[in-house]
Design a protein around this motif. Sequence first.
Motif, PDB file in Angstrom:
ATOM      1  N   ASP A   1       0.848  -1.192   0.000  1.00 56.42           N
ATOM      2  CA  ASP A   1       0.000   0.000   0.000  1.00 56.42           C
ATOM      3  C   ASP A   1       0.885   1.243   0.000  1.00 56.42           C
ATOM      4  O   ASP A   1       1.737   1.405   0.883  1.00 56.42           O
ATOM      5  CB  ASP A   1      -0.901   0.007   1.229  1.00 56.42           C
ATOM      6  CG  ASP A   1      -1.778   1.245   1.269  1.00 56.42           C
ATOM      7  OD1 ASP A   1      -2.774   1.277   0.531  1.00 56.42           O
ATOM      8  OD2 ASP A   1      -1.443   2.191   2.011  1.00 56.42           O
TER       9      ASP A   1
ATOM     10  N   SER B   1       0.347   4.336   0.746  1.00 54.02           N
ATOM     11  CA  SER B   1       0.209   5.178   1.935  1.00 54.02           C
ATOM     12  C   SER B   1       0.975   4.587   3.110  1.00 54.02           C
ATOM     13  O   SER B   1       1.551   5.320   3.927  1.00 54.02           O
ATOM     14  CB  SER B   1      -1.268   5.349   2.296  1.00 54.02           C
ATOM     15  OG  SER B   1      -1.956   6.031   1.261  1.00 54.02           O
TER      16      SER B   1
ATOM     17  N   LEU C   1       4.614   5.488   2.673  1.00 56.55           N
ATOM     18  CA  LEU C   1       4.895   6.872   3.047  1.00 56.55           C
ATOM     19  C   LEU C   1       4.901   7.047   4.557  1.00 56.55           C
ATOM     20  O   LEU C   1       5.743   7.772   5.108  1.00 56.55           O
ATOM     21  CB  LEU C   1       3.872   7.798   2.395  1.00 56.55           C
ATOM     22  CG  LEU C   1       4.065   8.006   0.889  1.00 56.55           C
ATOM     23  CD1 LEU C   1       2.821   8.628   0.270  1.00 56.55           C
ATOM     24  CD2 LEU C   1       5.283   8.877   0.618  1.00 56.55           C
ATOM     25  N   ALA C   2       3.964   6.390   5.240  1.00 59.77           N
ATOM     26  CA  ALA C   2       3.929   6.471   6.698  1.00 59.77           C
ATOM     27  C   ALA C   2       5.196   5.872   7.301  1.00 59.77           C
ATOM     28  O   ALA C   2       5.751   6.406   8.272  1.00 59.77           O
ATOM     29  CB  ALA C   2       2.690   5.752   7.229  1.00 59.77           C
TER      30      ALA C   2
ATOM     31  N   ASP D   1       8.133   8.262   6.850  1.00 54.24           N
ATOM     32  CA  ASP D   1       8.071   9.382   7.797  1.00 54.24           C
ATOM     33  C   ASP D   1       8.761   9.041   9.113  1.00 54.24           C
ATOM     34  O   ASP D   1       9.336   9.913   9.772  1.00 54.24           O
ATOM     35  CB  ASP D   1       6.610   9.761   8.079  1.00 54.24           C
ATOM     36  CG  ASP D   1       6.004  10.607   6.972  1.00 54.24           C
ATOM     37  OD1 ASP D   1       6.772  11.202   6.196  1.00 54.24           O
ATOM     38  OD2 ASP D   1       4.762  10.670   6.895  1.00 54.24           O
TER      39      ASP D   1
ATOM     40  N   LYS E   1       2.643  18.598   3.252  1.00 51.33           N
ATOM     41  CA  LYS E   1       2.391  17.342   2.567  1.00 51.33           C
ATOM     42  C   LYS E   1       0.967  17.272   2.012  1.00 51.33           C
ATOM     43  O   LYS E   1       0.013  17.727   2.631  1.00 51.33           O
ATOM     44  CB  LYS E   1       2.630  16.173   3.522  1.00 51.33           C
ATOM     45  CG  LYS E   1       4.078  16.019   3.968  1.00 51.33           C
ATOM     46  CD  LYS E   1       4.219  14.866   4.933  1.00 51.33           C
ATOM     47  CE  LYS E   1       5.670  14.617   5.304  1.00 51.33           C
ATOM     48  NZ  LYS E   1       6.304  15.792   5.926  1.00 51.33           N
ATOM     49  N   ASP E   2       0.873  16.685   0.833  1.00 47.17           N
ATOM     50  CA  ASP E   2      -0.407  16.325   0.237  1.00 47.17           C
ATOM     51  C   ASP E   2      -0.148  15.007  -0.480  1.00 47.17           C
ATOM     52  O   ASP E   2      -0.019  14.950  -1.700  1.00 47.17           O
ATOM     53  CB  ASP E   2      -0.880  17.410  -0.733  1.00 47.17           C
ATOM     54  CG  ASP E   2      -2.264  17.112  -1.305  1.00 47.17           C
ATOM     55  OD1 ASP E   2      -2.830  16.056  -0.962  1.00 47.17           O
ATOM     56  OD2 ASP E   2      -2.764  17.929  -2.103  1.00 47.17           O
ATOM     57  N   THR E   3      -0.031  13.937   0.307  1.00 47.89           N
ATOM     58  CA  THR E   3       0.447  12.669  -0.239  1.00 47.89           C
ATOM     59  C   THR E   3      -0.505  12.062  -1.261  1.00 47.89           C
ATOM     60  O   THR E   3      -0.107  11.170  -2.013  1.00 47.89           O
ATOM     61  CB  THR E   3       0.707  11.655   0.889  1.00 47.89           C
ATOM     62  OG1 THR E   3      -0.485  11.498   1.666  1.00 47.89           O
ATOM     63  CG2 THR E   3       1.837  12.138   1.786  1.00 47.89           C
ATOM     64  N   ALA E   4      -1.741  12.557  -1.308  1.00 48.80           N
ATOM     65  CA  ALA E   4      -2.655  12.077  -2.344  1.00 48.80           C
ATOM     66  C   ALA E   4      -2.096  12.351  -3.736  1.00 48.80           C
ATOM     67  O   ALA E   4      -2.393  11.621  -4.687  1.00 48.80           O
ATOM     68  CB  ALA E   4      -4.023  12.740  -2.190  1.00 48.80           C
TER      69      ALA E   4
ATOM     70  N   THR F   1      -0.281   9.210  -4.461  1.00 48.05           N
ATOM     71  CA  THR F   1      -0.895   7.893  -4.252  1.00 48.05           C
ATOM     72  C   THR F   1      -2.346   7.772  -4.696  1.00 48.05           C
ATOM     73  O   THR F   1      -2.838   6.653  -4.845  1.00 48.05           O
ATOM     74  CB  THR F   1      -0.845   7.533  -2.755  1.00 48.05           C
ATOM     75  OG1 THR F   1      -1.615   8.489  -2.008  1.00 48.05           O
ATOM     76  CG2 THR F   1       0.591   7.518  -2.241  1.00 48.05           C
ATOM     77  N   ASP F   2      -3.052   8.867  -4.891  1.00 46.24           N
ATOM     78  CA  ASP F   2      -4.478   8.819  -5.230  1.00 46.24           C
ATOM     79  C   ASP F   2      -4.638   8.717  -6.742  1.00 46.24           C
ATOM     80  O   ASP F   2      -4.175   9.601  -7.476  1.00 46.24           O
ATOM     81  CB  ASP F   2      -5.164  10.083  -4.710  1.00 46.24           C
ATOM     82  CG  ASP F   2      -6.672  10.069  -4.940  1.00 46.24           C
ATOM     83  OD1 ASP F   2      -7.168   9.201  -5.693  1.00 46.24           O
ATOM     84  OD2 ASP F   2      -7.364  10.937  -4.373  1.00 46.24           O
TER      85      ASP F   2
END
Length: 233
Positions: free
Chosen positions: A27, A29, A32-33, A36, A88-91, A94-95
Amino acid sequence: MANFGWTRVNKPAQAEDAASDLRGLTDPSAFLAALDKVVPRYLDLADNGVLVYPACKRKPGDLLGDARAIWEHTRLEAMRYVPMVPRKDTALLTDPARQAETIDAFLRQRAHDNTVVDFTGTAIEDYGIAIYAALNWLNHCGAIVNADPQKFSGTLRSFRKVMVVARQWWALDGAAERCRQMLEARERPPLVFFLLWAECTNLAREIAIAAAGATAAEDSIARMRAADDPEQL
């Protein structure tokens, strides 16, 4: 992404826990987590001299100086720019609904050749800055170890071509549904995060091979060439 090893330095008992958290992630996300949390820990150990930094300068007798760790940590050093983005706007990474937007912005952006960067505070621009910085870092490490120049020729230009192909993929009817199916099957669709991860993985492998030098056993180099990820070594 595998056990980054630095947890062995002070807390050996937790090394397996770190590996289980990071290994086998599919996944984006979750990736990315994990980054971090992992990136600051790694850089702290490097800043305190626990680990030779950059990883490509390590010798076999150094802590985590084996080829697998050098491959893994060189990739991490490049990817560190992504969690450094301030707003951050990780979408954007990943979106599925935002991949065309991100790729178009990246392709409009002028490439830079810096490894020390200033961010703008606008996420869609800053992720482009971070991507170029990651690739520049790998070029820098490749030069340190005299990696095969053919593998690093036109790195930025080559990645832009990858992004063009990805943009075409996302323009196809049903791309978002196909992305969902691939993620469910634990495959990696051409999300911007995965595209950068794959490029960093491939170039970091070449750096680790060059860092191993002429004394590396042929079977060891062959295993690295055959592996898709340092986890497989």
